[in-house]
Design a protein around this motif. Structure first.
Motif, short mmCIF file in Angstrom:
data_model
loop_
_atom_site.label_atom_id
_atom_site.label_comp_id
_atom_site.label_asym_id
_atom_site.label_seq_id
_atom_site.Cartn_x
_atom_site.Cartn_y
_atom_site.Cartn_z
N VAL A 10 -51.98 39.18 29.04
CA VAL A 10 -52.41 39.51 27.91
C VAL A 10 -52.93 38.47 27.39
O VAL A 10 -52.56 37.06 27.18
CB VAL A 10 -51.44 40.26 26.79
N LEU A 11 -54.04 38.29 26.20
CA LEU A 11 -54.39 37.15 25.24
C LEU A 11 -55.00 37.33 24.44
O LEU A 11 -54.77 38.56 23.76
CB LEU A 11 -56.23 37.17 26.26
N ALA A 12 -54.60 36.62 23.58
CA ALA A 12 -54.25 36.30 22.06
C ALA A 12 -54.51 34.67 21.37
O ALA A 12 -54.54 34.09 21.46
CB ALA A 12 -52.95 36.85 21.31
N VAL A 13 -55.68 34.80 20.58
CA VAL A 13 -56.95 33.92 20.53
C VAL A 13 -56.13 33.70 18.90
O VAL A 13 -56.80 34.87 17.91
CB VAL A 13 -57.96 33.54 20.44
N VAL A 14 -55.44 33.11 17.96
CA VAL A 14 -55.12 32.84 16.59
C VAL A 14 -56.27 31.45 16.27
O VAL A 14 -55.93 30.20 15.90
CB VAL A 14 -54.22 32.93 16.45
N VAL A 15 -57.15 32.25 14.82
CA VAL A 15 -57.86 31.00 14.46
C VAL A 15 -57.42 30.23 13.32
O VAL A 15 -57.42 31.94 12.65
CB VAL A 15 -58.97 31.45 14.58
N SER A 94 -49.74 27.53 23.44
CA SER A 94 -50.57 27.15 22.25
C SER A 94 -51.16 25.90 22.77
O SER A 94 -50.54 25.06 22.83
CB SER A 94 -49.53 27.81 21.46
N THR A 95 -52.03 25.36 21.46
CA THR A 95 -52.23 23.81 21.42
C THR A 95 -53.44 24.07 20.28
O THR A 95 -53.27 25.61 19.65
CB THR A 95 -53.46 23.29 22.30
N SER A 96 -54.21 23.27 19.70
CA SER A 96 -54.86 23.34 18.71
C SER A 96 -56.69 22.23 19.41
O SER A 96 -55.96 21.28 19.75
CB SER A 96 -54.44 22.37 17.41
N ILE A 114 -55.08 27.94 18.84
CA ILE A 114 -55.61 28.81 20.60
C ILE A 114 -54.24 28.47 20.85
O ILE A 114 -52.88 28.11 21.31
CB ILE A 114 -56.50 27.38 21.05
N LYS A 115 -54.27 30.28 21.16
CA LYS A 115 -53.19 31.06 22.10
C LYS A 115 -52.93 31.60 23.59
O LYS A 115 -54.15 32.28 22.97
CB LYS A 115 -52.11 31.57 21.19
N CYS A 116 -53.03 31.76 24.64
CA CYS A 116 -52.71 32.18 25.44
C CYS A 116 -51.58 32.99 25.66
O CYS A 116 -50.61 32.35 26.03
CB CYS A 116 -52.85 31.83 26.67
N VAL A 117 -51.49 34.39 25.80
CA VAL A 117 -49.52 35.40 25.90
C VAL A 117 -50.34 35.84 27.57
O VAL A 117 -51.37 36.02 27.74
CB VAL A 117 -49.92 35.94 24.84
#
Length: 347
Positions: A10-15, A94-96, A114-117
């Motif tokens: 599952v991929l999630a990217v939060v900006v 997660s990172t920036s 940036i986030k990968c799940v």
């Protein structure tokens, strides 16, 4: 990490931009790595060395015909100060992604989160719970372990001070290595004020009668669900014994056949909601726990010399200190016991 990819992703990217600039970027969560491509404005091209993913500079950078720049970050998930968190059934990395015209501690001019799940694989064990420290080698080459965990069960305890009535999570395990599958049991545990037990030493019984968690009947202590047969989690409520003094937990650890339970080889705790003793590993066999209120004698007389060799280890945990607290012991009806599924493992 290979196990991770036996499951769906599952991929999630939060900006979250700290600037009004309209940078375009794309994130690919790959098998063992993360790939981020970031198109930046012409004004930032000459400052490409100040673009970061975590603490990593671009692995490649090119100037486009439009004058814009294309920064590509392609790094292992374990690098670049990428943070990993495990919550419920998910692994979250997660990172920036930042532009820093000035060195830290000055803030970034542009920042994107940036986030990968990923879905957690079945049977995954938090690294700190893989037997690796606090060990004692028993007969036959088996290595036993005991440790205090923090209150969230996310790692080793950073303090050995516990307010009266709070819970002391205790982890014990046996390193199976190439051995057949093993079941780890706590046959007996007592609290004492000395690192070595003496015949005249005052003790506080915790687990007695070949695996009965006696403190669960007087207090609110309980075994937590297992994540593996070779480890056990004791959720021990702190007690008044030796209040304010150094306390040591002495336990007899037993490695046993995971398919065989009897009145001498068991892990029983008292369930106050039902008023009955329950076998941790198989509640349908809880009749084996009935003897916890009397004496759990074997069906056949068995001498000490006939005990299986290499399956027993005496371990000591401590010192820890229990201190008086303004709050009283937590009533059993208000105690919420954590489960392995509910714990947020931060590794």
């Amino acid at each position: 990490m290979s196990l991770l990819w036996q499951c769906a992703i599952v991929l999630a990217v939060v900006v979250a931009a700290a600037s009004a600039a309209n940078e375009d970027f794309n994130v690919d969560c790959e098998k063992h790595s993360i790939k981020v491509t970031w198109k930046v404005s012409p004004e930032l091209v000459e400052h490409a060395a100040r673009l970061f993913l975590g603490h990593c500079v671009p692995s490649t950078f090119s100037v486009l015909p439009t004058g814009e720049g294309m920064a590509t970050f392609h790094y292992n998930l374990n690098g670049c100060a990428i943070k990993k968190r495990v919550t419920g059934k998910k692994h979250i990395y997660s990172t920036s992604l930042t532009y820093r015209p000035n060195q830290k501690p000055k803030p970034a001019a542009i920042s994107h989160h940036i986030k990968c799940v990923y879905i957690r694989p079945e049977g995954w064990i938090p690294p700190f719970l893989i037997p690796a420290y606090g060990s004692a080698e028993g007969h036959g080459g088996l290595v036993f372990h005991m440790a205090l965990l923090n209150e969230d069960l996310t790692g080793l305890a950073k303090s050995s001070l516990f307010p009266l009535g709070s819970f002391i999570p205790i982890w014990a395990a046996v390193d199976q290595k190439d051995h057949q599958p093993l079941l780890l049991l706590l046959e007996e545990c007592v609290a004492a004020t000395t690192p070595e037990l003496q015949s005249a030493s005052p003790v506080y019984p915790i687990i007695t009668n070949k695996g009965c968690l006696a403190d669960g009947k007087t207090g609110n202590s309980r075994f937590l669900p297992r994540y593996h047969s070779s480890a056990i989690l004791l959720y021990l409520q702190s007690f008044k014994f030796a209040l304010g003094e150094e306390v040591y937990i002495h336990c007899k650890l037993v490695a046993w056949d995971p398919e065989v339970f009897d009145v001498e080889k068991k892990a029983c705790h008292y369930i106050k909601e039902t008023g009955r003793w329950e076998l941790l590993d198989d509640p349908s066999q809880s009749d084996l726990c009935k003897c916890c209120d009397s004496s759990c004698k074997p069906r056949l007389k068995r001498g000490v010399d006939s005990e299986p060799q290499g399956l027993v280890q005496n371990s000591v945990l401590g010192p820890l200190t229990i201190v008086e607290n303004s709050e009283t012991r937590i009533p059993s009806e208000f105690v919420k016991y954590p489960t392995v599924e509910q714990v947020d493992w931060l590794v």
